[in-house]
Scaffold this motif. Structure first.
Motif, PDB file in Angstrom:
ATOM      1  N   ASP A   1       0.840  -1.201   0.000  1.00 57.89           N
ATOM      2  CA  ASP A   1       0.000   0.000   0.000  1.00 57.89           C
ATOM      3  C   ASP A   1       0.875   1.252   0.000  1.00 57.89           C
ATOM      4  OD1 ASP A   1      -2.256  -1.521   0.021  1.00 57.89           O
ATOM      5  OD2 ASP A   1      -2.643  -1.322   2.174  1.00 57.89           O
ATOM      6  N   GLY A   2       0.514   2.174  -0.852  1.00 52.50           N
ATOM      7  CA  GLY A   2       1.263   3.424  -0.956  1.00 52.50           C
ATOM      8  C   GLY A   2       2.417   3.357  -1.929  1.00 52.50           C
ATOM      9  N   LEU A   3       2.853   2.143  -2.268  1.00 48.03           N
ATOM     10  CA  LEU A   3       3.974   1.984  -3.197  1.00 48.03           C
ATOM     11  C   LEU A   3       3.568   1.296  -4.497  1.00 48.03           C
ATOM     12  CD1 LEU A   3       6.862   0.838  -0.803  1.00 48.03           C
ATOM     13  CD2 LEU A   3       6.425   3.131  -1.715  1.00 48.03           C
ATOM     14  N   ILE A   4       2.329   0.814  -4.558  1.00 47.33           N
ATOM     15  CA  ILE A   4       1.880   0.080  -5.744  1.00 47.33           C
ATOM     16  C   ILE A   4       2.059   0.934  -6.996  1.00 47.33           C
ATOM     17  CG2 ILE A   4      -0.130  -0.925  -6.902  1.00 47.33           C
ATOM     18  CD1 ILE A   4      -1.140  -1.786  -4.160  1.00 47.33           C
ATOM     19  N   GLY A   5       2.725   0.359  -8.001  1.00 48.42           N
ATOM     20  CA  GLY A   5       2.925   1.050  -9.271  1.00 48.42           C
ATOM     21  C   GLY A   5       4.206   1.846  -9.356  1.00 48.42           C
ATOM     22  N   HIS A   6       4.894   2.033  -8.221  1.00 50.15           N
ATOM     23  CA  HIS A   6       6.138   2.815  -8.231  1.00 50.15           C
ATOM     24  C   HIS A   6       7.339   1.908  -8.521  1.00 50.15           C
ATOM     25  CE1 HIS A   6       4.823   6.765  -6.919  1.00 50.15           C
ATOM     26  NE2 HIS A   6       4.096   6.214  -5.952  1.00 50.15           N
ATOM     27  N   PRO A   7       8.112   2.171  -9.584  1.00 48.90           N
ATOM     28  CA  PRO A   7       9.386   1.468  -9.752  1.00 48.90           C
ATOM     29  C   PRO A   7      10.376   1.935  -8.688  1.00 48.90           C
ATOM     30  CG  PRO A   7       8.638   2.440 -11.820  1.00 48.90           C
ATOM     31  CD  PRO A   7       7.805   3.034 -10.722  1.00 48.90           C
ATOM     32  N   LEU A   8      11.183   1.027  -8.196  1.00 46.45           N
ATOM     33  CA  LEU A   8      12.136   1.385  -7.151  1.00 46.45           C
ATOM     34  C   LEU A   8      13.077   2.492  -7.606  1.00 46.45           C
ATOM     35  CD1 LEU A   8      13.262   0.847  -4.325  1.00 46.45           C
ATOM     36  CD2 LEU A   8      14.713  -0.946  -5.320  1.00 46.45           C
ATOM     37  N   GLY A   9      13.476   2.461  -8.870  1.00 45.40           N
ATOM     38  CA  GLY A   9      14.380   3.490  -9.381  1.00 45.40           C
ATOM     39  C   GLY A   9      13.803   4.887  -9.276  1.00 45.40           C
ATOM     40  N   ASN A  10      12.493   5.027  -9.491  1.00 44.74           N
ATOM     41  CA  ASN A  10      11.849   6.340  -9.329  1.00 44.74           C
ATOM     42  C   ASN A  10      11.974   6.832  -7.894  1.00 44.74           C
ATOM     43  OD1 ASN A  10      11.111   6.049 -11.983  1.00 44.74           O
ATOM     44  ND2 ASN A  10       8.902   6.252 -11.623  1.00 44.74           N
ATOM     45  N   LEU A  11      11.758   5.906  -6.929  1.00 41.00           N
ATOM     46  CA  LEU A  11      11.834   6.280  -5.517  1.00 41.00           C
ATOM     47  C   LEU A  11      13.264   6.621  -5.113  1.00 41.00           C
ATOM     48  CD1 LEU A  11       9.430   3.568  -4.039  1.00 41.00           C
ATOM     49  CD2 LEU A  11       8.891   5.921  -4.698  1.00 41.00           C
ATOM     50  N   ILE A  12      14.234   5.893  -5.676  1.00 44.54           N
ATOM     51  CA  ILE A  12      15.632   6.199  -5.373  1.00 44.54           C
ATOM     52  C   ILE A  12      15.995   7.589  -5.886  1.00 44.54           C
ATOM     53  CG2 ILE A  12      18.019   5.566  -5.924  1.00 44.54           C
ATOM     54  CD1 ILE A  12      17.119   2.635  -5.914  1.00 44.54           C
ATOM     55  N   LEU A  13      15.571   7.917  -7.107  1.00 48.74           N
ATOM     56  CA  LEU A  13      15.853   9.252  -7.650  1.00 48.74           C
ATOM     57  C   LEU A  13      15.177  10.343  -6.812  1.00 48.74           C
ATOM     58  CD1 LEU A  13      15.670   8.632 -11.498  1.00 48.74           C
ATOM     59  CD2 LEU A  13      17.630   9.542 -10.230  1.00 48.74           C
ATOM     60  N   ALA A  14      13.964  10.060  -6.344  1.00 50.47           N
ATOM     61  CA  ALA A  14      13.268  11.023  -5.491  1.00 50.47           C
ATOM     62  C   ALA A  14      14.028  11.216  -4.177  1.00 50.47           C
ATOM     63  CB  ALA A  14      11.841  10.553  -5.215  1.00 50.47           C
ATOM     64  N   ALA A  15      14.498  10.117  -3.575  1.00 51.74           N
ATOM     65  CA  ALA A  15      15.250  10.205  -2.319  1.00 51.74           C
ATOM     66  C   ALA A  15      16.576  10.940  -2.527  1.00 51.74           C
ATOM     67  CB  ALA A  15      15.500   8.797  -1.773  1.00 51.74           C
ATOM     68  N   LEU A  16      17.267  10.623  -3.609  1.00 53.24           N
ATOM     69  CA  LEU A  16      18.547  11.279  -3.885  1.00 53.24           C
ATOM     70  C   LEU A  16      18.370  12.772  -4.177  1.00 53.24           C
ATOM     71  CD1 LEU A  16      20.471   8.635  -6.035  1.00 53.24           C
ATOM     72  CD2 LEU A  16      21.178   9.580  -3.822  1.00 53.24           C
ATOM     73  N   SER A  17      17.227  13.124  -4.768  1.00 54.39           N
ATOM     74  CA  SER A  17      16.943  14.545  -5.002  1.00 54.39           C
ATOM     75  C   SER A  17      16.891  15.299  -3.687  1.00 54.39           C
ATOM     76  CB  SER A  17      15.614  14.707  -5.753  1.00 54.39           C
ATOM     77  OG  SER A  17      15.688  14.152  -7.039  1.00 54.39           O
ATOM     78  N   ASP A  18      16.305  14.660  -2.678  1.00 55.45           N
ATOM     79  CA  ASP A  18      16.222  15.281  -1.350  1.00 55.45           C
ATOM     80  C   ASP A  18      17.597  15.318  -0.686  1.00 55.45           C
ATOM     81  OD1 ASP A  18      14.726  16.450   0.764  1.00 55.45           O
ATOM     82  OD2 ASP A  18      14.788  14.544   1.833  1.00 55.45           O
ATOM     83  N   ILE A  19      18.362  14.243  -0.829  1.00 52.37           N
ATOM     84  CA  ILE A  19      19.684  14.162  -0.194  1.00 52.37           C
ATOM     85  C   ILE A  19      20.665  15.152  -0.813  1.00 52.37           C
ATOM     86  CG2 ILE A  19      21.701  12.655   0.127  1.00 52.37           C
ATOM     87  CD1 ILE A  19      19.696  10.305   0.317  1.00 52.37           C
ATOM     88  N   THR A  20      20.686  15.202  -2.154  1.00 53.10           N
ATOM     89  CA  THR A  20      21.657  16.060  -2.837  1.00 53.10           C
ATOM     90  C   THR A  20      21.177  17.499  -2.985  1.00 53.10           C
ATOM     91  OG1 THR A  20      20.773  15.536  -5.049  1.00 53.10           O
ATOM     92  CG2 THR A  20      22.508  14.098  -4.176  1.00 53.10           C
ATOM     93  N   GLY A  21      19.873  17.688  -2.839  1.00 55.64           N
ATOM     94  CA  GLY A  21      19.326  19.037  -2.942  1.00 55.64           C
ATOM     95  C   GLY A  21      18.771  19.395  -4.295  1.00 55.64           C
ATOM     96  N   ASP A  22      19.009  18.565  -5.307  1.00 54.12           N
ATOM     97  CA  ASP A  22      18.406  18.841  -6.610  1.00 54.12           C
ATOM     98  C   ASP A  22      18.368  17.569  -7.448  1.00 54.12           C
ATOM     99  OD1 ASP A  22      20.658  19.373  -9.097  1.00 54.12           O
ATOM    100  OD2 ASP A  22      21.401  19.230  -7.038  1.00 54.12           O
ATOM    101  N   PHE A  23      17.478  17.567  -8.434  1.00 56.92           N
ATOM    102  CA  PHE A  23      17.249  16.376  -9.256  1.00 56.92           C
ATOM    103  C   PHE A  23      18.456  16.057 -10.129  1.00 56.92           C
ATOM    104  CE2 PHE A  23      15.453  14.257 -13.053  1.00 56.92           C
ATOM    105  CZ  PHE A  23      14.838  13.179 -12.444  1.00 56.92           C
ATOM    106  N   VAL A  24      19.091  17.080 -10.679  1.00 54.70           N
ATOM    107  CA  VAL A  24      20.250  16.851 -11.540  1.00 54.70           C
ATOM    108  C   VAL A  24      21.372  16.172 -10.754  1.00 54.70           C
ATOM    109  CG1 VAL A  24      22.008  17.949 -12.983  1.00 54.70           C
ATOM    110  CG2 VAL A  24      19.643  18.785 -13.041  1.00 54.70           C
ATOM    111  N   GLY A  25      21.565  16.603  -9.514  1.00 52.43           N
ATOM    112  CA  GLY A  25      22.554  15.958  -8.666  1.00 52.43           C
ATOM    113  C   GLY A  25      22.196  14.511  -8.387  1.00 52.43           C
TER     114      GLY A  25
END
Length: 325
Positions: free
Chosen positions: A87-111
């Motif tokens: 629940d809450g993750l259905i349909g999400h590829p793990l890679g999308n979630l990793i990129l979202a998490a890294l965007s928060d960690i690095t401060g931007d999507f390009v990073g």
């Protein structure tokens, strides 16, 4: 190509499954690849993450990174794993979630893209066309305006023109620099109005392309896309790009001339799709040369043959480099 000769720098522009398939073959060639990927997707997992986290949609970027990765196959498979029962993750590829998490960690999507590319040992560079989400608008021939990449093919009309919001979105400086130093620029394969043309509407990207002396190659889709390129020929695809970019740009267009089995045609016909046709006289009128070959195979869906596409692209680039020397 000898060891002393420079490795060609090839920029590929687009998004979607077709681009990812092609890159699986192209990365095997001795070239330096930069992939510039659309950030207009607003459906599925990508749409949810862009709306909730205000980041560019990660799906097309993830697919391209997976295609160019030299990491262990299991790691690439993990990137593409799609949750089915949580629940809450259905349909999400793990890679999308990793990129979202890294965007928060690095401060931007390009990073985030840069760091995940390093982890995956991506061959070449993957760059979003812009560092913010882009909204697509389609003006239909009846005057209707349709907003949203996922809604455009569902509108049921014929597209007259595509535009983006914000219209003045800043392109990535690295993307502009990659285009300026490119020996070849490859467009597609992919959805004409929702994967290829949106990249060309980002300010300065189109001008960098038109000013470039690089070899320019367009890979045409094998089948029309319902709600987007219904009844389109190869020349209709080219005219649409030229109309949006403002001038003829292509040196070569790669098209499929292989037979498609009747049962496959029927399968696609039931979905409203048909083979894209081409007329050699159109090529002469539009100023490009056609490379025609059996470029597809069928496995559940029609797909471009990555190895054949890559062979033709590399052969054209080699010839172009030889003429420049």
């Amino acid at each position: 190509m000898t060891e002393m000769e420079p490795v060609p720098h090839v920029v590929v522009i687009g998004g979607g499954t077709g681009l990812s398939v092609m890159l699986r073959g192209l990365k095997k060639k001795p070239i330096d690849i930069t992939a510039i990927v659309t950030v207009a997707d607003d459906g599925g997992s990508s749409g949810v993450l862009r709306d909730e986290l205000q980041i560019p949609p990660p799906g097309d970027i993830r697919n391209v990174m997976s295609s160019l990765a030299d990491a262990e196959p299991l790691l690439s498979q993990l990137l593409q794993y799609r949750f089915k029962q949580v629940d809450g993750l259905i349909g999400h590829p793990l890679g999308n979630l990793i990129l979202a998490a890294l965007s928060d960690i690095t401060g931007d999507f390009v990073g985030a893209v840069r760091e995940l590319s390093r982890v995956l040992a991506v061959r070449g560079r993957v760059l979003p066309a812009a560092d913010i989400p882009i909204v697509l608008r389609a003006e239909m021939e009846d005057g209707t305006i349709v907003t949203g990449e996922s809604k455009i093919p569902q509108a049921g009309g014929r597209i007259k023109r595509i535009s983006i919001e914000p219209a003045d979105v800043a392109p990535l400086p690295d993307a502009i620099e990659a285009i300026r130093r490119a020996d070849a620029i490859v467009f597609g394969p992919g959805s004409l109005y929702t994967s290829i043309i949106p990249n060309l509407l980002v300010p300065d990207i189109a001008s960098a392309i038109t000013e470039s002396n690089a070899l320019k190659i367009y890979i045409c889709n094998v089948m029309t896309q319902p709600g987007e390129t219904d009844s389109y020929s190869v020349s209709d695809h080219i005219d649409a790009v030229y109309d949006h970019i403002g001038k003829p740009i292509f040196d070569y267009v790669l098209v499929n001339n292989g037979d498609i089995p009747p049962e496959v045609k029927q399968k696609y016909s039931e979905e409203g799709a048909a083979p894209v046709t081409y007329d050699p006289e159109d090529a002469e009128r539009q100023g490009y040369q056609v490379i025609a070959d059996e470029l597809v195979y069928f496995h559940t869906y029609l797909r471009h043959d990555a190895d054949k596409l890559s062979h033709h692209i590399y052969r054209l680039v080699e010839g172009w480099m030889a003429r420049k020397r």
